[in-house]
Design an enzyme around this catalytic site. Structure first.
Site, PDB file in Angstrom:
ATOM      1  N   GLY A 303       0.778  -1.225   0.000  1.00  0.00           N
ATOM      2  CA  GLY A 303       0.000   0.000   0.000  1.00  0.00           C
ATOM      3  C   GLY A 303       0.813   1.281   0.000  1.00  0.00           C
ATOM      4  O   GLY A 303       1.869   1.379  -0.637  1.00  0.00           O
ATOM      5  N   SER A 304       0.338   2.257   0.748  1.00  0.00           N
ATOM      6  CA  SER A 304       0.853   3.623   0.670  1.00  0.00           C
ATOM      7  C   SER A 304       2.280   3.785   1.181  1.00  0.00           C
ATOM      8  O   SER A 304       2.854   4.866   1.046  1.00  0.00           O
ATOM      9  CB  SER A 304      -0.083   4.554   1.438  1.00  0.00           C
ATOM     10  OG  SER A 304      -1.368   4.570   0.855  1.00  0.00           O
ATOM     11  N   THR A 305       2.862   2.751   1.766  1.00  0.00           N
ATOM     12  CA  THR A 305       4.274   2.842   2.152  1.00  0.00           C
ATOM     13  C   THR A 305       5.165   3.048   0.922  1.00  0.00           C
ATOM     14  O   THR A 305       6.316   3.466   1.052  1.00  0.00           O
ATOM     15  CB  THR A 305       4.724   1.577   2.903  1.00  0.00           C
ATOM     16  OG1 THR A 305       4.494   0.425   2.075  1.00  0.00           O
ATOM     17  CG2 THR A 305       3.970   1.433   4.216  1.00  0.00           C
ATOM     18  N   PHE A 306       4.615   2.753  -0.291  1.00  0.00           N
ATOM     19  CA  PHE A 306       5.383   2.940  -1.522  1.00  0.00           C
ATOM     20  C   PHE A 306       5.403   4.399  -1.993  1.00  0.00           C
ATOM     21  O   PHE A 306       6.221   4.768  -2.844  1.00  0.00           O
ATOM     22  CB  PHE A 306       4.794   2.074  -2.645  1.00  0.00           C
ATOM     23  CG  PHE A 306       5.380   0.689  -2.721  1.00  0.00           C
ATOM     24  CD1 PHE A 306       5.700  -0.010  -1.574  1.00  0.00           C
ATOM     25  CD2 PHE A 306       5.595   0.075  -3.942  1.00  0.00           C
ATOM     26  CE1 PHE A 306       6.238  -1.281  -1.632  1.00  0.00           C
ATOM     27  CE2 PHE A 306       6.140  -1.198  -4.021  1.00  0.00           C
ATOM     28  CZ  PHE A 306       6.456  -1.881  -2.863  1.00  0.00           C
ATOM     29  N   LYS A 307       4.512   5.219  -1.461  1.00  0.00           N
ATOM     30  CA  LYS A 307       4.388   6.592  -1.969  1.00  0.00           C
ATOM     31  C   LYS A 307       5.667   7.421  -1.811  1.00  0.00           C
ATOM     32  O   LYS A 307       6.053   8.156  -2.734  1.00  0.00           O
ATOM     33  CB  LYS A 307       3.197   7.282  -1.320  1.00  0.00           C
ATOM     34  CG  LYS A 307       1.859   6.712  -1.802  1.00  0.00           C
ATOM     35  CD  LYS A 307       0.672   7.272  -1.038  1.00  0.00           C
ATOM     36  CE  LYS A 307      -0.631   6.616  -1.524  1.00  0.00           C
ATOM     37  NZ  LYS A 307      -1.809   6.994  -0.717  1.00  0.00           N
TER      38      LYS A 307
END
Length: 591
Positions: A303-307
């Site tokens: 999820g958003s940890t890749f942003k």
């Protein structure tokens, strides 16, 4: 006259010949004695030269193998494993076992008493034994273990039964003093003496070698840090009623793993079949065996940890040059798909606001401008397309789309969907994000300064510095506020992703992750906490997202491990964000 002449003439001839023979015998004897002496001297010289050569070899190589019966008695069958501070994690331990030898008595029955009587008395000593099973074994008349690892006092009680067929061989067993702690790192040793699953398998040849038996194998793990991480993950797992949990603590400058936890765990001292294998029905429900390592062997969409990775790649590529630039934050339509945010954050957001609010739409638009080629290259440089770099044998292969990424794929990967990696992949990536831009492989071996790999550059040092500011702002003002630990300058990012299932994503099942680093003014450690299918409970304000269950793990674990690792709380210090602070609001309701 002639006879006398003959007699007088023969005497000196006989005497002269005898003397010459005696002289020859004496010379030969002396020669033989000299030759024997030379042979003896030669043997002594040869032995001396060999001994000196051996001593010189051992002096230069430092090898001190111990062979023979005496050496085998002095050193264990398998080398000890210790943590980075010398705390024993696995060692050999000699114990008595209870062995049934039906041939101990050469005549008549193998037992003096009946099998029923012997079984009843054994159960009185070992209440957890099954009486009917004991009777069946004793009646079968086949040699077998009745019990392994018994105490000396219990062996004395069995001896008092007076049954010659009950023997007590002294055997070496593998003992894990810390119980289930670090179980997924260590693995276990099977009944044949072979290492399984963890470092017992990875180091098997080393541990049974003469050198490995005589010395300790040192891991990068810090048992104190491991204990704190497992404790806080177990607490969060209980509070959120999660199916499982995982966590990592990684040194950002060396790649050394200081703690690696996967829950539920198992006890390597008493491994059960169900620890390693589950039923087909359990697998269909998304369960995994307790012995399965969620950190290195299971892949997730994180999820958003890749942003922050996407933003760092865009900064490096020159796509993002102005932190204050406004990007459209309205729903994004791509073909028949629509990308939207969890909440309405307004018509536009700048980059700091994008990460603070965890906006999918703006991240997708940044990735669209960056392009699939450049984003994919960044992910490959971070090792996202290959198994995690660690010594453990169980390493999951990422779900990695090959070929050229289409537009939609690029957008979804940008915010952590479309590819699946392990939590260890994420830890190594965040280390590169905050340490100046260098990716290094993770390792479970304690490294000397000379052994630390140079690493490969993924991000510019200036980009890493900017990301450190942004990660700190997420914790101060955004979705990561529940991860803030006063004085430790924590930075990080939440990530909540739906788990895939039959027919698509399961909206009721989440993987909640928080990727953190501290202290952000000079990062030293990355900490990952992940919860598998957390439930909305009263303890988590009935929320299932990472901000409410994974982030609090960081808030609790960092103050516990920081001082142990030389990072003391200091509320007078922090990373300078004065140039970015005017760009963001004070608060958020995101993940």
């Amino acid at each position: 006259m002639n006879a006398q002449t003959f007699s007088f003439g023969t005497i000196p001839t006989t005497v002269s010949t005898g003397r010459r023979k005696l002289v020859n015998v004496r010379q030969r004897s002396l020669l033989v004695a000299k030759l024997r002496t030379l042979w003896i001297l030669g043997v002594f010289v040869l032995v001396t030269v060999c001994a000196l050569g051996r001593i010189t070899y051992l002096g230069f190589t430092g090898v001190t193998p111990r062979h023979g019966e005496l050496g085998d008695l002095l050193i264990p069958n398998r080398g000890e494993i210790v943590d980075r501070n010398g705390v024993p994690l696995a060692r050999d331990f000699r114990v008595y076992s209870l062995w049934f030898n039906p041939k101990a008595m050469t005549e008549g029955s193998s037992l003096i008493q009946t099998p029923e009587q012997v079984a009843a008395r054994l159960v009185a000593i070992f209440p957890d034994l099954d009486r009917d099973e004991l009777i069946a074994r004793l009646r079968a008349g086949k040699p077998c273990y009745l019990r392994k690892s018994i105490l000396p006092e219990d062996a004395n009680k069995v001896h008092a039964l007076g049954e010659p067929a009950l023997e007590f061989p002294l055997e070496a067993t593998r003992f894990y003093p810390q119980g289930s702690m670090t179980a997924h790192v260590l693995g276990y040793v099977d009944s044949y003496g072979h290492g399984k699953v963890g470092m017992e398998q990875a180091f098997n040849d080393q541990l049974i070698s003469p050198e490995g038996r005589a010395s300790s194998s040192v891991l990068s793990i810090d048992f104190r840090v491991q204990s704190a991480l497992e404790d806080e993950l177990a607490r969060a797992m209980q509070l959120s009623k999660a199916k499982g949990a995982a966590g990592v603590v990684l040194d950002v400058d060396t790649g050394e793993i200081l703690a690696l936890a996967s829950l539920p765990s198992f006890d390597p001292n008493h491994v059960k079949p169900t620890d390693m294998v589950i039923s087909a029905e359990e697998a269909r429900q998304g369960d995994v065996p307790h012995g399965f390592n969620r950190v290195t062997n299971q892949v997730y969409e994180l999820g958003s940890t890749f942003k922050p990775i996407t933003v760092a790649s865009a900064i490096d590529a020159g796509v993002v040059t102005d932190m204050g630039k406004q990007w459209p934050a309205t729903p994004l339509h791509v073909g028949r798909f629509t990308i939207h945010d969890l909440h309405n954050y307004g018509s536009s957001l700048n980059v700091p606001e994008t990460l603070i609010h965890s906006s999918n739409t703006v991240t997708a638009r940044i990735a669209d401008e960056l392009g699939g080629v450049r984003l994919k290259k960044t992910m490959e440089a971070l090792g996202m397309n290959e198994r995690p770099h660690v010594e453990l044998p169980a390493k999951g292969f990422p779900i990695w789309p090959s070929g050229e990424w289409p537009r939609l794929r690029t957008m979804t990967v940008a915010y952590g969907h479309g590819i699946a990696v392990t939590p260890l992949h994420l830890a190594s990536a965040y280390a590169a994000l905050v340490n100046g831009g260098l990716w290094r492989p993770a390792t479970l071996k304690k490294l000397d300064a000379s052994q630390v790999p140079a690493g490969r550059r993924v991000f510019k040092a200036s980009t890493s510095a900017r990301i450190r500011q942004l990660l700190r702002m997420i914790v101060q003002y955004g979705t990561g506020r529940k991860a803030d630990a006063p004085g430790f300058r924590v930075g990080g990012k939440t990530g909540s992703a739906e788990k895939p299932g039959v027919g698509g994503y399961r909206k009721s099942s989440l993987i909640a992750t928080f990727a953190a680093a501290f202290p952000m003014d000079k990062p030293r450690f990355v900490v990952i906490s992940m919860m598998d299918e957390p439930q909305g409970t009263q303890a988590t304000s009935f929320q299932r997202t990472a901000a409410w269950n994974a982030a609090p793990v960081i808030q609790r674990v960092v103050p516990r491990i920081g001082p142990l690792l030389g990072v003391m709380p200091d509320e007078t210090r922090d990373i300078d964000i004065t140039d970015l602070k005017p760009l963001v609001p004070q608060g958020s309701d995101g993940e």
